[in-house]
Design an enzyme around this catalytic site. Structure first.
Site, short mmCIF file in Angstrom:
data_model
loop_
_atom_site.label_atom_id
_atom_site.label_comp_id
_atom_site.label_asym_id
_atom_site.label_seq_id
_atom_site.Cartn_x
_atom_site.Cartn_y
_atom_site.Cartn_z
N ASP A 58 7.62 -5.66 11.82
CA ASP A 58 7.83 -7.02 12.32
C ASP A 58 9.30 -7.41 12.34
O ASP A 58 9.79 -7.99 13.31
CB ASP A 58 7.07 -8.03 11.45
N GLN A 112 0.68 3.45 13.08
CA GLN A 112 -0.07 3.04 14.26
C GLN A 112 0.41 3.74 15.52
O GLN A 112 -0.39 4.10 16.39
CB GLN A 112 0.02 1.52 14.44
N HIS A 125 0.35 -7.11 16.32
CA HIS A 125 0.37 -8.25 15.41
C HIS A 125 1.14 -9.36 16.11
O HIS A 125 2.16 -9.11 16.75
CB HIS A 125 1.04 -7.85 14.09
N TYR A 184 6.68 5.49 16.33
CA TYR A 184 5.76 6.61 16.14
C TYR A 184 5.43 6.77 14.66
O TYR A 184 5.45 7.86 14.12
CB TYR A 184 6.37 7.90 16.71
N GLY A 185 5.15 5.63 14.02
CA GLY A 185 4.74 5.64 12.63
C GLY A 185 3.23 5.69 12.52
O GLY A 185 2.55 6.33 13.33
N LEU A 228 11.98 -5.75 12.56
CA LEU A 228 12.87 -5.02 13.47
C LEU A 228 12.63 -5.36 14.94
O LEU A 228 13.48 -5.11 15.80
CB LEU A 228 12.69 -3.51 13.27
#
Length: 336
Positions: A82, A28, A107, A25-26, A84
């Site tokens: 990426d 993006q 991505h 929930y950052g 994590l």
């Protein structure tokens, strides 16, 4: 030429009756979750306990652990950093995937470089907005959109393309246009753009220009203005109308200097170096190095970051930005 899809191309949204789990929930994550919800999708958020958990709750979402969210969802969109993703996927998502589910990315890094290996019975696709999350959300709220890319890596159900376009439509991207690509193309071009131009190339160019002026005896403050501060003015012109618009908008003196001096700074040797950077992305050299750095605790990453933050251009910049209250960062820089 790339094939582009718009709202008219999504006649039936095949995900409207499905449950979508947004993992993360950052930047993006919040934009995807809120846009999908506003478009009538059934959305839950999967997180580990922390500030993001509280924020998602405040925004009215049902929040679960990653495993719980993945278990109840038909569509799992992974919007974590990426480095994590592989561990979270292996421990919390993979055990809860069911045949026919959709595993989605913004991505292609981890799938393309075999860090995440999906089972053969799920659809795998990516939907990648070409802008930061706050812009994805703001433009959607204003009735517009940020363009996006989509790609299908694995079509287990026979309707993965329809699902990908339905997801893109859900976040509003079809209003602006959704370009079809592949995981390979998206990953390699994205990494190259970051390294050779947008991040690595620009920062190296800015520092080199600053150092050249300071070493020649010019005031650091003027060097900062000429080589960093004014960059935004030029980039905005290019963003709005390409190189042509920028050259039309600057003085003839500046444009002539562009023509006669630019090719002497970015030379054929520079393009050869760019080719080497691209080759190292394509053959996995960069990915292997970054994965190893992360597994080691990122010592070189942090050491280099600290050193870069002490460069004279940063010291001078902090001082000058303090004189300009209209120039404020959206996010306070610090340790990641």
């Amino acid at each position: 030429m790339a094939k582009v899809y718009y709202e008219k191309d999504v006649t039936v949204n095949v995900l409207k009756e499905k449950k979508v789990a947004i993992i993360g929930y950052g930047s993006q994550g919040h934009a995807h979750a809120q846009n999908l919800r506003d478009n009538g999708f059934d959305v839950v958020v999967g997180l580990r306990k922390g500030k993001s958990w509280d924020k998602a709750k405040e925004d009215g979402f049902s929040v679960y652990t990653v495993a719980e969210a993945a278990k109840q969802a038909d569509v799992v969109m992974i919007l974590l950093p990426d480095e994590l993703q592989p561990e979270v996927y292996e421990e919390e998502i993979a055990p809860n995937l069911q045949a026919g589910n959709s595993l989605v990315f913004a991505h292609g890094f981890n799938v393309h470089f075999d860090q995440v290996k999906p089972p053969v019975n799920v659809d795998v696709f990516l939907v990648a907005p070409k802008g930061p999350g706050h812009l994805v959300r703001r433009t959607f709220s204003e009735g517009g959109a940020v363009p996006a890319l989509f790609a299908v890596y694995q079509d287990a159900t026979g309707v993965a393309t329809e699902k990908a376009l339905s997801y893109a439509d859900g976040i509003g991207a079809t209003r602006a246009g959704v370009l079809e690509t592949t995981f390979k193309e998206e990953t390699e071009t994205d990494l190259f753009g970051e390294q050779a131009v947008l991040c690595g190339g620009v920062t190296a160019l800015v520092k080199a220009g600053f150092e050249t002026l300071v070493d020649a005896g010019y005031q650091p403050e003027l060097a900062y203005f000429e080589c960093l501060h004014e960059l935004k003015l030029i980039v905005d012109l290019m963003y709005e109308g390409g190189l042509e618009n920028m050259r039309y908008s600057v003085s003839d003196t500046a444009q002539w200097g562009d023509f006669v001096s630019g090719p002497r700074v970015v030379t054929e040797d520079t393009k050869k170096a760019m080719g080497t950077v691209l080759a190292e992305i394509q053959d996995g050299t960069f990915a292997r190095g970054w994965i190893a750095e992360h597994k080691a605790g990122k010592p070189n990453f942090y050491a280099t970051n600290e050193k870069e933050n002490e460069h004279e251009i940063e010291v001078v910049g902090r001082k000058l930005r303090g004189m300009m209250p209209f120039v404020q960062p959206r996010v306070k820089a610090g340790v990641k």
